[in-house]
Design a protein around this motif. Sequence first.
Motif, PDB file in Angstrom:
ATOM      1  N   LEU A   1       0.805  -1.220   0.000  1.00 42.05           N
ATOM      2  CA  LEU A   1       0.000   0.000   0.000  1.00 42.05           C
ATOM      3  C   LEU A   1       0.841   1.274   0.000  1.00 42.05           C
ATOM      4  O   LEU A   1       0.489   2.248  -0.658  1.00 42.05           O
ATOM      5  CB  LEU A   1      -0.903   0.041   1.247  1.00 42.05           C
ATOM      6  CG  LEU A   1      -2.085  -0.923   1.286  1.00 42.05           C
ATOM      7  CD1 LEU A   1      -2.766  -0.860   2.646  1.00 42.05           C
ATOM      8  CD2 LEU A   1      -3.081  -0.575   0.187  1.00 42.05           C
TER       9      LEU A   1
ATOM     10  N   ASP B   1       1.789  -9.995   8.108  1.00 43.93           N
ATOM     11  CA  ASP B   1       0.908  -9.164   8.927  1.00 43.93           C
ATOM     12  C   ASP B   1       0.406  -9.956  10.136  1.00 43.93           C
ATOM     13  O   ASP B   1       0.136 -11.144  10.031  1.00 43.93           O
ATOM     14  CB  ASP B   1      -0.297  -8.749   8.056  1.00 43.93           C
ATOM     15  CG  ASP B   1      -1.259  -7.846   8.806  1.00 43.93           C
ATOM     16  OD1 ASP B   1      -0.804  -7.028   9.618  1.00 43.93           O
ATOM     17  OD2 ASP B   1      -2.480  -7.960   8.556  1.00 43.93           O
TER      18      ASP B   1
ATOM     19  N   LYS C   1       4.764 -10.300  16.049  1.00 45.05           N
ATOM     20  CA  LYS C   1       5.507  -9.421  16.962  1.00 45.05           C
ATOM     21  C   LYS C   1       6.242 -10.372  17.922  1.00 45.05           C
ATOM     22  O   LYS C   1       5.868 -10.526  19.080  1.00 45.05           O
ATOM     23  CB  LYS C   1       4.523  -8.504  17.705  1.00 45.05           C
ATOM     24  CG  LYS C   1       5.159  -7.263  18.280  1.00 45.05           C
ATOM     25  CD  LYS C   1       4.143  -6.336  18.913  1.00 45.05           C
ATOM     26  CE  LYS C   1       4.031  -6.523  20.384  1.00 45.05           C
ATOM     27  NZ  LYS C   1       3.148  -5.532  21.034  1.00 45.05           N
TER      28      LYS C   1
ATOM     29  N   ASP D   1       6.229  -1.311  17.604  1.00 45.72           N
ATOM     30  CA  ASP D   1       6.784  -1.993  18.793  1.00 45.72           C
ATOM     31  C   ASP D   1       7.988  -2.864  18.412  1.00 45.72           C
ATOM     32  O   ASP D   1       9.005  -2.887  19.108  1.00 45.72           O
ATOM     33  CB  ASP D   1       5.738  -2.916  19.437  1.00 45.72           C
ATOM     34  CG  ASP D   1       4.829  -2.181  20.427  1.00 45.72           C
ATOM     35  OD1 ASP D   1       4.828  -0.938  20.434  1.00 45.72           O
ATOM     36  OD2 ASP D   1       4.109  -2.859  21.197  1.00 45.72           O
TER      37      ASP D   1
ATOM     38  N   THR E   1       1.091   4.050  10.976  1.00 46.39           N
ATOM     39  CA  THR E   1       0.100   4.134   9.893  1.00 46.39           C
ATOM     40  C   THR E   1      -1.302   3.723  10.339  1.00 46.39           C
ATOM     41  O   THR E   1      -2.193   3.605   9.513  1.00 46.39           O
ATOM     42  CB  THR E   1       0.514   3.242   8.705  1.00 46.39           C
ATOM     43  OG1 THR E   1       0.578   1.888   9.186  1.00 46.39           O
ATOM     44  CG2 THR E   1       1.850   3.649   8.121  1.00 46.39           C
TER      45      THR E   1
ATOM     46  N   LYS F   1       7.864   2.836  24.546  1.00 49.56           N
ATOM     47  CA  LYS F   1       7.722   1.421  24.943  1.00 49.56           C
ATOM     48  C   LYS F   1       7.877   0.556  23.704  1.00 49.56           C
ATOM     49  O   LYS F   1       7.195   0.780  22.708  1.00 49.56           O
ATOM     50  CB  LYS F   1       6.337   1.165  25.549  1.00 49.56           C
ATOM     51  CG  LYS F   1       6.193   1.567  26.998  1.00 49.56           C
ATOM     52  CD  LYS F   1       4.832   1.118  27.524  1.00 49.56           C
ATOM     53  CE  LYS F   1       4.578   1.600  28.926  1.00 49.56           C
ATOM     54  NZ  LYS F   1       3.213   1.291  29.382  1.00 49.56           N
TER      55      LYS F   1
ATOM     56  N   ASN G   1       3.760  -8.693  25.149  1.00 49.92           N
ATOM     57  CA  ASN G   1       4.817  -7.714  25.466  1.00 49.92           C
ATOM     58  C   ASN G   1       5.705  -8.152  26.627  1.00 49.92           C
ATOM     59  O   ASN G   1       6.134  -7.328  27.435  1.00 49.92           O
ATOM     60  CB  ASN G   1       4.202  -6.346  25.819  1.00 49.92           C
ATOM     61  CG  ASN G   1       3.391  -5.784  24.678  1.00 49.92           C
ATOM     62  OD1 ASN G   1       3.722  -5.990  23.517  1.00 49.92           O
ATOM     63  ND2 ASN G   1       2.313  -5.089  24.996  1.00 49.92           N
TER      64      ASN G   1
ATOM     65  N   LEU H   1      -6.780   2.820   5.736  1.00 48.65           N
ATOM     66  CA  LEU H   1      -7.036   1.993   6.924  1.00 48.65           C
ATOM     67  C   LEU H   1      -8.497   1.545   6.963  1.00 48.65           C
ATOM     68  O   LEU H   1      -9.394   2.368   6.814  1.00 48.65           O
ATOM     69  CB  LEU H   1      -6.701   2.824   8.171  1.00 48.65           C
ATOM     70  CG  LEU H   1      -6.541   2.053   9.470  1.00 48.65           C
ATOM     71  CD1 LEU H   1      -5.374   1.096   9.402  1.00 48.65           C
ATOM     72  CD2 LEU H   1      -6.340   3.032  10.632  1.00 48.65           C
TER      73      LEU H   1
ATOM     74  N   ARG I   1       2.694   8.110  34.534  1.00 47.99           N
ATOM     75  CA  ARG I   1       2.319   7.429  33.292  1.00 47.99           C
ATOM     76  C   ARG I   1       1.200   6.418  33.501  1.00 47.99           C
ATOM     77  O   ARG I   1       0.507   6.031  32.581  1.00 47.99           O
ATOM     78  CB  ARG I   1       3.560   6.761  32.678  1.00 47.99           C
ATOM     79  CG  ARG I   1       3.288   6.177  31.298  1.00 47.99           C
ATOM     80  CD  ARG I   1       4.550   5.779  30.562  1.00 47.99           C
ATOM     81  NE  ARG I   1       4.224   5.293  29.237  1.00 47.99           N
ATOM     82  CZ  ARG I   1       5.089   5.181  28.248  1.00 47.99           C
ATOM     83  NH1 ARG I   1       6.332   5.531  28.408  1.00 47.99           N
ATOM     84  NH2 ARG I   1       4.702   4.726  27.070  1.00 47.99           N
TER      85      ARG I   1
HETATM   86  P1  NAD Z   1      -1.620  -3.534  13.865  1.00 49.39           P
HETATM   87  O1  NAD Z   1      -0.249  -3.022  13.848  1.00 49.39           O
HETATM   88  O2  NAD Z   1      -1.811  -5.006  13.858  1.00 49.39           O
HETATM   89  O3  NAD Z   1      -2.419  -2.909  12.637  1.00 49.39           O
HETATM   90  C1  NAD Z   1      -3.765  -3.258  12.444  1.00 49.39           C
HETATM   91  C2  NAD Z   1      -4.030  -3.732  11.016  1.00 49.39           C
HETATM   92  O4  NAD Z   1      -4.021  -2.601  10.144  1.00 49.39           O
HETATM   93  C3  NAD Z   1      -2.969  -4.684  10.475  1.00 49.39           C
HETATM   94  O5  NAD Z   1      -3.611  -5.657   9.693  1.00 49.39           O
HETATM   95  C4  NAD Z   1      -2.101  -3.779   9.608  1.00 49.39           C
HETATM   96  O6  NAD Z   1      -1.439  -4.470   8.587  1.00 49.39           O
HETATM   97  C5  NAD Z   1      -3.137  -2.851   9.035  1.00 49.39           C
HETATM   98  N1  NAD Z   1      -2.653  -1.534   8.643  1.00 49.39           N
HETATM   99  C6  NAD Z   1      -1.778  -0.732   9.288  1.00 49.39           C
HETATM  100  N2  NAD Z   1      -1.696   0.458   8.694  1.00 49.39           N
HETATM  101  C7  NAD Z   1      -2.528   0.415   7.619  1.00 49.39           C
HETATM  102  C8  NAD Z   1      -2.883   1.353   6.615  1.00 49.39           C
HETATM  103  N3  NAD Z   1      -2.429   2.600   6.646  1.00 49.39           N
HETATM  104  N4  NAD Z   1      -3.752   0.966   5.666  1.00 49.39           N
HETATM  105  C9  NAD Z   1      -4.284  -0.292   5.678  1.00 49.39           C
HETATM  106  N5  NAD Z   1      -4.012  -1.219   6.614  1.00 49.39           N
HETATM  107  C10 NAD Z   1      -3.129  -0.858   7.564  1.00 49.39           C
HETATM  108  O7  NAD Z   1      -2.439  -2.995  15.131  1.00 49.39           O
HETATM  109  P2  NAD Z   1      -2.449  -1.596  15.929  1.00 49.39           P
HETATM  110  O8  NAD Z   1      -3.804  -1.500  16.493  1.00 49.39           O
HETATM  111  O9  NAD Z   1      -1.907  -0.483  15.121  1.00 49.39           O
HETATM  112  O10 NAD Z   1      -1.391  -1.858  17.089  1.00 49.39           O
HETATM  113  C11 NAD Z   1      -1.570  -2.877  18.054  1.00 49.39           C
HETATM  114  C12 NAD Z   1      -0.226  -3.180  18.677  1.00 49.39           C
HETATM  115  O11 NAD Z   1       0.270  -2.001  19.288  1.00 49.39           O
HETATM  116  C13 NAD Z   1      -0.278  -4.245  19.757  1.00 49.39           C
HETATM  117  O12 NAD Z   1       0.777  -5.148  19.562  1.00 49.39           O
HETATM  118  C14 NAD Z   1      -0.080  -3.471  21.040  1.00 49.39           C
HETATM  119  O13 NAD Z   1       0.562  -4.238  22.039  1.00 49.39           O
HETATM  120  C15 NAD Z   1       0.771  -2.328  20.579  1.00 49.39           C
HETATM  121  N6  NAD Z   1       0.665  -1.118  21.426  1.00 49.39           N
HETATM  122  C16 NAD Z   1       1.817  -0.579  21.899  1.00 49.39           C
HETATM  123  C17 NAD Z   1       1.775   0.550  22.697  1.00 49.39           C
HETATM  124  C18 NAD Z   1       3.053   1.170  23.174  1.00 49.39           C
HETATM  125  O14 NAD Z   1       2.994   2.105  23.985  1.00 49.39           O
HETATM  126  N7  NAD Z   1       4.196   0.719  22.706  1.00 49.39           N
HETATM  127  C19 NAD Z   1       0.546   1.158  22.983  1.00 49.39           C
HETATM  128  C20 NAD Z   1      -0.617   0.598  22.459  1.00 49.39           C
HETATM  129  C21 NAD Z   1      -0.536  -0.545  21.669  1.00 49.39           C
END
Ligand code: NAD
Length: 330
Positions: free
Chosen positions: A35, A53, A58, A91, A111, A124, A133, A154, A216
Amino acid sequence: MERVVFGSLLHLSSLINSLKPYKVAFLTNNILKELWMGEILKYKEAPVIAIPDGERYKSIESAMYIWKILREMEFTRKSLLIGVGGGVITDLAGFVSSIYMRGTYLGLVPTTLLAQIDAAIGGKTGVNFYGKNMLGTFYPANFVLIAPETLKTLPQEELLNGLGEIAKYAILDSTVYRFLQDIDDPMEALRRDIIEACVNFKLKIVREDMREEGKRRVLNLGHTVAHALEKLSNYRIKHGFAVSVGLLVAALVGEMLYGFDAGKVEAMLHRFRLPTGYPASPQEVLRELRGDKKFWYGKIVFVVPVEIGNVRVEIVGEEVIKRALEKVFK
Ligand code: NAD
Ligand code: GLY
């Protein structure tokens, strides 16, 4: 702490050049590669490492796969790894970068809405290892580029998932709450000023307490119950949806203890078409909560709203939690 830039992909080359990296590589997944990497490579030609994906990638196995490629590329500490994707990729990129030679330059281009307002901010990093995690580091990126145009592709469900976390910020921060008052269509919440307000709120907190030793912890509002629901559903419920239900429980606890107006939260969640229930009994949820590491002797550390913009992190008795759960889970 990381430099967060609200802009567009156009800003990528200058952010990269400002670090004068010895080598650059992108880390993404196979969906984002299709994409968005074509567009991104116009701003910086560099090798792309793509993993499949999904949350299950992870993992430490993915990290080892990536470290091996970085080694073959002769990456050094002065090289830059840029994670392009949702929270899974940001992450993982952070984790990989923090460990390789004790730390390379790191850039993030989140994204998903959830990654733009939460996962990519605050340093984090982590991979799943016998639990979510379970391996991780605190490692703020050198830059985080928030390019809202990437949200165009998205899926709607992922946008709503991010909205669950925006609803959390609305309880924590009256500026975000005010922004959301005149919004009926959930998609309007994708406004740049709302995303910026959420990010700025999180940055303010993590700049004071990156390692979650105090302040936090307020960011965990709604998350104790959310984690219980995620476990109960075997991680099938989306995180933002579980947070939405958790926010309502927290609001009801706040109502019982401080007269917080839980109706405000319920109305907001309805307007955003976010869930306010889940098919589980109060007993089942309580059982999961008892397994939480913050639970001991019939009490749990909970983030309790007192009013919009004011929460307390405090020990709450099981009886109060149980009464709140009974109002949400039938
Ligand atoms: P994800 O990364 O799995 O993305 C969700 C889906 O959207 C996936 O299928 C991905 O391929 C797709 N996608 C991503 N960007 C896209 C785009 N622009 N267009 C089309 N499809 C797209 O999920 P998420 O909800 O972004 O993140 C969840 C993860 O984040 C978990 O592992 C969670 O533990 C972590 N997290 C970390 C923190 C932190 O502080 N580090 C905070 C919250 C969540
Ligand atoms: N998502 C919670 C935190 O970053 O602390």
